[in-house]
Motif scaffolding. Structure first.
Motif, PDB file in Angstrom:
ATOM      1  N   SER A 105       4.659  -7.398  -2.399  1.00 62.98           N
ATOM      2  CA  SER A 105       3.352  -6.930  -1.931  1.00 62.98           C
ATOM      3  C   SER A 105       2.819  -5.779  -2.764  1.00 62.98           C
ATOM      4  CB  SER A 105       3.455  -6.489  -0.465  1.00 62.98           C
ATOM      5  OG  SER A 105       4.412  -5.447  -0.340  1.00 62.98           O
ATOM      6  N   THR A 162       1.217 -10.502  -2.983  1.00 64.09           N
ATOM      7  CA  THR A 162       0.543 -10.949  -1.761  1.00 64.09           C
ATOM      8  C   THR A 162      -0.457  -9.921  -1.250  1.00 64.09           C
ATOM      9  OG1 THR A 162       2.258  -9.992  -0.325  1.00 64.09           O
ATOM     10  CG2 THR A 162       2.590 -12.260  -1.094  1.00 64.09           C
ATOM     11  N   LEU A 166       1.054  -8.002   5.397  1.00 62.45           N
ATOM     12  CA  LEU A 166       2.339  -7.428   5.800  1.00 62.45           C
ATOM     13  C   LEU A 166       2.534  -7.403   7.309  1.00 62.45           C
ATOM     14  CD1 LEU A 166       2.810  -4.481   3.251  1.00 62.45           C
ATOM     15  CD2 LEU A 166       3.795  -6.777   3.225  1.00 62.45           C
TER      16      LEU A 166
END
Length: 706
Positions: free
Chosen positions: A313, A359, A364
């Protein structure tokens, strides 16, 4: 002692005698008794040997092994060094199968201790009892919860699993064992100590056949019996069990430390590495890499052409990971259109679906999106493993990411390599450990482990396609008798009769013969001393290159005789070798065979001059080799581009070098046991189609080597 032994009763004994049993706090005998009686699940007979006690607690003590009502499978020797030999003689006389000697103070201390170890080997020879140690912490069978050890940490390190560990030293072995704190269990650990009889090789061989071990991790300070080691790792390969090895003693400091620690023979680091690679053993550089790599193999086996995907992420972390992957020579997978379409369903519109995949932080807190994106990447047909670095500890958010990784890993066979990069360990780290994902602690370490994993998959595919020949060192009996090869002309004649090209030459015993030979061959020529006592002719002043005419040759004749006589006064000079000069424009290489003390005949190839002498740019293999092996050896050279042709130079005849390597391998194999050394230096290499020429050759019979 060089053969294999059934060690099943050592690892799973029916009865055990503890010689030196004690209840004294902090004693070796006391810890060993606690581990057996309180922390193991051993249900067989346990005999305590202590002539000064009638009982320890509620357990009876026996005055000696001879007094026992039955013969134990294993005796643990926990007495002072001065009492060890008497205990071993008694165990051998009673017919005990295995004795584990915890006590130190033997070969690692000097000549007196080495003499005692020689006596131990004599006990083995006369009785058949096998000795484990001395100077060792013992053996741990975690999968059977059995501690034949005095380590007070035994009761803490009991997570069973598929990794077998074979070491010589105890401290680093325990370090490996305690890696189970990251979520991967260890089934067996043997620490061989001074290896007076049983060696690490014996334990590797046992683990290769053990049904509860899938991966073998070994830490080697030396190899005492190369044949036994080769058989053991070949057995593991045949059982399709990866062996991951860390070899200590690659520097002079390390070799001295290893020898003082366990009286081991460190051997040549370059030869050791070449042998490990050839046998498919995954060699690593550090203890962390050993742990990480073994754990990755415990989770999954690589195919022949694995590619990598990165999911995280953080854009910076994704770029760092991709950079390290590329630098390591790994390949990022190209995601399929179907995978990209699936990712688009779950990612924010501003995120570019690609590999590496960032991402973004938007998903998250969306468990379904986290799972779906990771699952899509892991199940892509081009992806062999997924790297998932977690750069920071962010409380519940990071815990959710970790839990997603664990969930998806349960659904897919593609290994997901989780990396916990932060020094702050949190609930997310704990979740990865609990899920058995063995989180690694840096991207660099993870990429190293992945590189080893991918390499082994490629090696496995080649080994399955073309099984390697049995190493020459393992073949029984000798080969054909070696002809007289004591001088360069005789050695070259031997090579030529087996198909290797040598320059046209004549042996001149007088000046007149030398002049006639030079006129026949055509000026300029090379002149070299012919003497069985002068192996290194240049060092003795015995070589002249580019001799242009009769006057120069006359001076060279006198000068070579004078210089060689001064350098090697005892040498008998049989004349000069007059030889045609090699064509201009060639590249010089070196081909050699030497007999390694541990592993037998080893063939080497490198480019001449600075490449060998300064850069140590050499590739090695155990004999025999195939043509594919020879080609691989050449490609491994850092100077291989020179052979391919650089800066406008024509490519060299690489196939001719490869054929020469195989011819040398076949020649030494045919005379198995008779050749101590063979060196062709230089081997002149022409352009493609011009072939090669052995410009110099040195052969040394076994028994004649210094």
């Amino acid at each position: 002692m060089s053969g294999t032994t059934d060690l099943s009763r050592l690892f799973e004994p029916r009865s055990i005698a503890l010689v030196g049993a004690s209840d004294r706090a902090g004693s070796i005998g006391g810890y060993a008794l606690q581990n057996l009686a309180e922390h193991s699940t051993f249900t067989g007979d346990l005999y305590l040997i202590n002539p000064r006690r009638e009982a320890i607690g509620e357990r009876r003590c026996w005055p000696s092994v001879a007094a026992l009502p039955a013969t134990p499978d294993v005796a643990l020797i926990a007495v002072p060094a001065s009492e060890v030999m008497a205990a071993l003689h008694e165990c051998a006389d009673r017919g005990v199968a295995f004795a584990i000697v915890f006590t130190s103070g033997f070969g690692e201390t000097g000549d007196e201790g080495k003499a005692l170890e020689a006596e131990m080997r004599a006990i083995v020879a006369r009785s058949g009892m096998r000795i484990y140690g001395p100077n060792c912490p013992g053996l741990t069978n975690v999968n059977r919860r059995l501690g034949l050890t005095f380590s007070p940490a035994f009761k803490l390190d009991l997570l069973a699993g598929p990794i077998g560990i074979a070491t010589q030293g105890g401290g680093l072995g325990r370090c490996l064992l305690q890696s189970m704190q990251r979520g991967i269990g260890v089934g067996l650990w043997s620490s061989a100590g001074n290896e007076v009889d049983l060696e690490v090789s014996d334990f590797i061989d046992h683990m290769a056949g053990a049904g509860d071990v899938g991966v073998i991790a070994t830490l080697l300070e030396g190899v005492r019996d190369g044949r036994k080691f080769l058989r053991a790792v070949r057995h593991a390969a045949a059982q399709r069990k990866p062996v991951v090895a860390l070899k200590i003693g690659r520097s002079e400091y390390g070799r001295r430390a290893a020898q003082s620690h366990t009286a081991s023979i460190a051997g040549s680091a370059e030869v050791n590495s070449a042998v490990l690679r050839q046998m498919g053993v995954v060699e690593v550089d550090d203890i962390d890499e050993l742990i990480d790599t073994a754990a990755l193999f415990a989770r999954a086996r690589p195919g022949p052409n694995e590619k990598v995907a990165v999911v995280c992420s953080s854009g910076g972390t994704a770029a760092l990971s991709a950079d390290m992957i590329g630098s390591a020579g790994l390949e990022l997978a190209t995601l399929s259109p179907a995978t990209l379409a699936e990712l688009a369903k779950h990612l924010p519109p501003f995120v570019s679906a690609a590999n590496p995949l960032d991402t973004s932080g938007e998903i998250l807190n969306k468990p379904e999106a986290l799972d779906a994106t990771l699952r899509a990447v892991a199940e892509d047909p081009a992806v062999g493993l997924v790297l998932y670095p977690i750069p920071l500890e962010y409380g519940p958010v990071t815990k959710g990411v970790a839990e997603s990784i664990v969930r998806v890993q349960r659904e897919t066979g593609t290994p997901i390599v989780a990396v916990w990069m932060s020094d702050r360990l949190g609930a997310g780290y704990d979740a990865l450990v609990a899920g058995g994902l063995m989180p690694m602690r840096s991207v660099g370490k993870a990429v190293k482990a992945m590189s080893r994993w991918v390499w082994h998959g490629q090696w496995r595919a080649r080994a399955d396609a073309v099984p390697a020949p049995e190493p020459l060192w393992l073949l029984a009996g000798g080969g054909a008798a070696l002809p007289d090869v004591s001088t360069e002309p005789l050695a070259k004649h031997w090579l030529a009769t087996h198909g290797m090209a040598v320059p046209t030459h004549r042996v001149a015993r007088t000046q007149d013969e030398a002049q006639a030979a030079a006129r026949e061959l055509g000026w300029p020529v090379v002149a070299k001393v012919v003497s069985a006592e002068v192996a290194h002719k240049s060092d003795a002043g015995g070589v002249a290159v580019g001799v242009r005419d009769a006057e120069e040759l006359a001076r060279v004749w006198e000068r070579i005789h004078a210089d060689v006589t001064a350098a090697v006064p005892h040498a008998r000079i049989d004349g000069l070798l007059i030889e045609a000069m090699a064509p201009p424009g060639g590249v010089e290489t070196l081909v050699g065979v030497h007999t390694d003390d541990s592993f037998g005949p080893v063939i080497s190839v490198g480019l001449g001059g600075i490449h060998v002498e300064v850069l140590k740019d050499v590739s090695r293999r155990l004999l025999p080799i195939t043509l594919d092996d020879a080609r691989d050896m050449l490609r491994e050279l850092r100077g291989f581009p020179i052979l391919q042709g650089i800066r406008g130079r024509a490519p060299r005849d690489i196939e001719a070098i490869a054929r020469t390597l195989v011819a040398v391998s076949d020649l030494v194999s045919a005379h198995r046991g008779a050749v101590a050394e063979l060196e062709i230096n230089p081997l002149w290499v022409g352009a493609v189609g011009q072939g090669v020429l052995a410009l110099d050759a040195l052969a040394i019979r076994a028994g004649d080597a210094p």
